[in-house]
Scaffold this active site. Structure first.
Site, mmCIF file in Angstrom:
data_model
loop_
_atom_site.group_PDB
_atom_site.id
_atom_site.type_symbol
_atom_site.label_atom_id
_atom_site.label_comp_id
_atom_site.label_asym_id
_atom_site.label_seq_id
_atom_site.Cartn_x
_atom_site.Cartn_y
_atom_site.Cartn_z
ATOM 1 N N GLN A 6 0.724 -1.274 -0.106
ATOM 2 C CA GLN A 6 0.102 0.030 0.064
ATOM 3 C C GLN A 6 0.683 1.344 0.044
ATOM 4 O O GLN A 6 0.698 2.307 -0.769
ATOM 5 C CB GLN A 6 -0.837 0.124 1.099
ATOM 6 C CG GLN A 6 -1.786 -1.317 1.043
ATOM 7 C CD GLN A 6 -2.748 -1.327 -0.263
ATOM 8 O OE1 GLN A 6 -3.489 -0.384 -0.434
ATOM 9 N NE2 GLN A 6 -2.501 -2.234 -1.030
ATOM 10 N N ASP A 52 -6.851 -6.841 -4.710
ATOM 11 C CA ASP A 52 -6.537 -5.567 -5.592
ATOM 12 C C ASP A 52 -6.749 -6.134 -7.022
ATOM 13 O O ASP A 52 -7.152 -5.394 -7.823
ATOM 14 C CB ASP A 52 -5.155 -5.308 -5.574
ATOM 15 C CG ASP A 52 -5.090 -4.049 -4.345
ATOM 16 O OD1 ASP A 52 -5.921 -3.630 -3.920
ATOM 17 O OD2 ASP A 52 -3.977 -3.692 -3.890
ATOM 18 N N GLU A 92 -9.657 0.908 5.342
ATOM 19 C CA GLU A 92 -9.894 0.624 3.685
ATOM 20 C C GLU A 92 -9.835 -1.179 3.797
ATOM 21 O O GLU A 92 -10.540 -1.921 3.186
ATOM 22 C CB GLU A 92 -9.102 1.357 2.973
ATOM 23 C CG GLU A 92 -9.402 0.885 1.172
ATOM 24 C CD GLU A 92 -8.534 1.625 0.245
ATOM 25 O OE1 GLU A 92 -8.949 1.620 -1.043
ATOM 26 O OE2 GLU A 92 -7.262 2.149 0.692
ATOM 27 N N HIS A 93 -8.397 -1.449 3.894
ATOM 28 C CA HIS A 93 -8.338 -2.719 3.876
ATOM 29 C C HIS A 93 -7.576 -3.190 5.373
ATOM 30 O O HIS A 93 -6.848 -2.476 5.950
ATOM 31 C CB HIS A 93 -6.913 -3.084 2.942
ATOM 32 C CG HIS A 93 -7.019 -2.736 1.538
ATOM 33 N ND1 HIS A 93 -6.354 -0.981 1.208
ATOM 34 C CD2 HIS A 93 -7.827 -2.946 0.457
ATOM 35 C CE1 HIS A 93 -6.884 -1.121 0.036
ATOM 36 N NE2 HIS A 93 -7.535 -2.182 -0.682
ATOM 37 N N HIS A 147 1.834 3.015 -3.366
ATOM 38 C CA HIS A 147 0.642 3.464 -4.064
ATOM 39 C C HIS A 147 1.197 5.007 -4.370
ATOM 40 O O HIS A 147 0.982 5.627 -5.478
ATOM 41 C CB HIS A 147 -0.875 3.662 -3.544
ATOM 42 C CG HIS A 147 -1.478 2.339 -3.950
ATOM 43 N ND1 HIS A 147 -1.799 2.115 -5.205
ATOM 44 C CD2 HIS A 147 -1.581 1.261 -3.340
ATOM 45 C CE1 HIS A 147 -2.545 1.138 -5.512
ATOM 46 N NE2 HIS A 147 -2.474 0.443 -4.254
ATOM 47 N N HIS A 184 -53.722 17.427 1.031
ATOM 48 C CA HIS A 184 -53.089 16.032 1.217
ATOM 49 C C HIS A 184 -54.397 15.259 1.719
ATOM 50 O O HIS A 184 -54.740 14.056 1.234
ATOM 51 C CB HIS A 184 -51.823 15.943 2.199
ATOM 52 C CG HIS A 184 -50.849 15.996 1.282
ATOM 53 N ND1 HIS A 184 -50.398 17.240 1.181
ATOM 54 C CD2 HIS A 184 -49.599 15.268 1.111
ATOM 55 C CE1 HIS A 184 -49.204 17.219 0.542
ATOM 56 N NE2 HIS A 184 -48.751 16.032 0.793
#
Length: 432
Positions: free
Chosen positions: A261, A363, A329-330, A264, A422
């Site tokens: 990670q 991934d 996230e992971h 990235h 109504h």
């Protein structure tokens, strides 16, 4: 190699953790103004603005959108030109992603009440989806598969893909993935201008109903600006991973999981949690050995130094509390019997179970989507899926008896809200 070392027993732990996790994906006012100006230019000048911005930001020299449009034949050519190994890997990944997402499809349903009234829900795919594919620091054919295939499974009639090509460089793996996933049109444009084109349409780029896919801060800011005009998937922050280890997993494996990670970009976040301090030391040593071997060493080094951490916790309960606080996230549960942990995990985008389940498998080819909530938004968000490309309409078909019964209830509630039209509308249907 520099990486923060934290302990839940330290008095300043909470403050240090908050500082580590802090991430604001909202751009500053100056950048937001530039994005607004770009969106306005695309709305008013259409294709000519796209050509101008592409020449300026991607260092191109084109004169029309025709030069920024790829034909289906070009996509097929890219697929056919791959090596057998690449073609097989891409096809395998696509099939696994498709198979997983087929199980997410929701169907329409209805039921009939005793009085004959029918209630239900109609599920309809979006007409047209737009996919943004990054084209900067790295090319991501996997993102094409993860964004386009769920849309296809959902039944979206048309998929439009935009991908920037700095210096005019096309990535054949990305184009091949577009062919394999069934993308209908591809435009080699990017940035805020591409988001604007998808949201409002131009002479060449069709207007879409929803925009999905990751991008830089300009893309994220533009997606936020056009939300409401179109749907969006999420405002994504940097990639992140939280690994929890019981001390029995090979430190070399965990070090590379963290780097998977960190490589990235410089803002990515990699955190390891364990109650075994000697194990944390071993992972730190492994990271120091492996870092110089990485092709993206400079990026990974900055990432782990500025946003990475090795956290010593007191016990399993401490680790679970950290998981749900961080909402990663992971999440890798690199522990014995990870299934025993799962009931306690409330907040995580994707959970990778056991020592052998590297996040990298998710991934590319495990099957579940890799477009996941970041920056703690897993507390209220989900992975991208088929459901993101479907909308639901409520179905209400009252029988005369049902309308009469409901009319009495509606009348009372409407008059309680002083909405007499109504009430009277409902009362017309009451059978005396």
């Amino acid at each position: 190699m520099s990486i923060a070392r934290l302990s839940t027993a330290d008095s300043d732990f909470n403050a240090r953790l908050e500082a580590l996790l802090a991430w604001d994906s909202v751009s500053n006012a100056e950048l937001a103004q530039r994005v607004d100006e770009m969106i306005a230019a695309v709305r008013h000048r259409g294709d000519s603005a796209l050509v101008e911005y592409s020449n300026r930001f991607d260092r191109l020299a084109v004169s029309s959108m025709a030069e920024l449009t790829l034909s289906p034949e070009r996509l097929k050519q890219a697929f056919d030109g791959l090596s057998d190994e690449q073609r097989d890997a891409l096809s395998t990944a696509a099939e696994r992603v498709r198979s997983y997402h087929e199980r997410q499809k929701a169907g329409s349903w209805q039921y009939t009440e005793v009085d004959g009234s029918v209630l239900g829900q109609k599920v309809t795919p979006l007409d047209r989806a737009g996919i943004y594919v990054p084209g900067g620091k790295a090319a991501y054919p996997s993102s094409v598969l993860m964004n386009a295939i769920p849309a296809k499974v959902a039944g979206v009639a048309e998929i439009i893909m935009v991908v920037p090509t700095p210096d005019g460089v096309l990535n054949d793996l990305v184009l091949a993935a577009a062919h394999l996933a069934g993308v209908d049109q591809v435009f080699t444009i990017g940035g805020a201008q591409a988001v604007a084109a998808l949201a409002y349409g131009t002479e060449s780029v069709p207007r879409v109903d929803k925009i999905v896919g990751p991008g830089n801060i300009y893309v994220a800011t533009a997606k936020r600006a056009v939300f409401g005009q179109v749907g969006i998937d999420m405002i994504a922050g940097p990639s992140e991973i939280l690994v929890v280890s019981d001390g029995e997993t090979d430190p070399e494996w965990l070090a590379m999981d963290l780097f998977s990670q960190a490589e990235h970009d410089e803002d990515a976040q990699a955190i390891l949690v364990s109650w075994n301090s000697q194990h944390l030391d071993a992972v730190a040593d492994a990271m120091a050995r492996q870092l110089p071997t990485l092709e993206r060493e400079s990026i990974a080094r900055t990432s782990v130094a500025e946003r990475g951490a090795l956290i010593h916790c007191r016990n399993r309960e401490d680790a679970v509390a950290l998981i749900n606080r961080i909402a990663p996230e992971h999440l890798e549960l690199s522990v014995a019997e990870p299934e025993n942990w799962l009931p306690d995990v409330r907040h995580a985008g994707a959970v990778f179970m056991g020592r052998h389940t590297a996040e990298a498998l998710g991934d590319y080819c495990a099957g579940p989507n890799h477009v996941l909530p970041t920056s703690g938004t897993a507390r209220f968000s989900s992975p991208l899926g088929v459901y993101d490309f479907q909308k639901r309409s409520s179905i209400i078909h009252c029988s005369p008896e049902g309308a009469s019964t409901l009319g009495k209830t509606a009348s009372v509630l409407a008059r309680g809200e002083s909405l007499t039209a109504h009430a009277r509308s409902a009362e017309f249907r009451i059978i005396d």
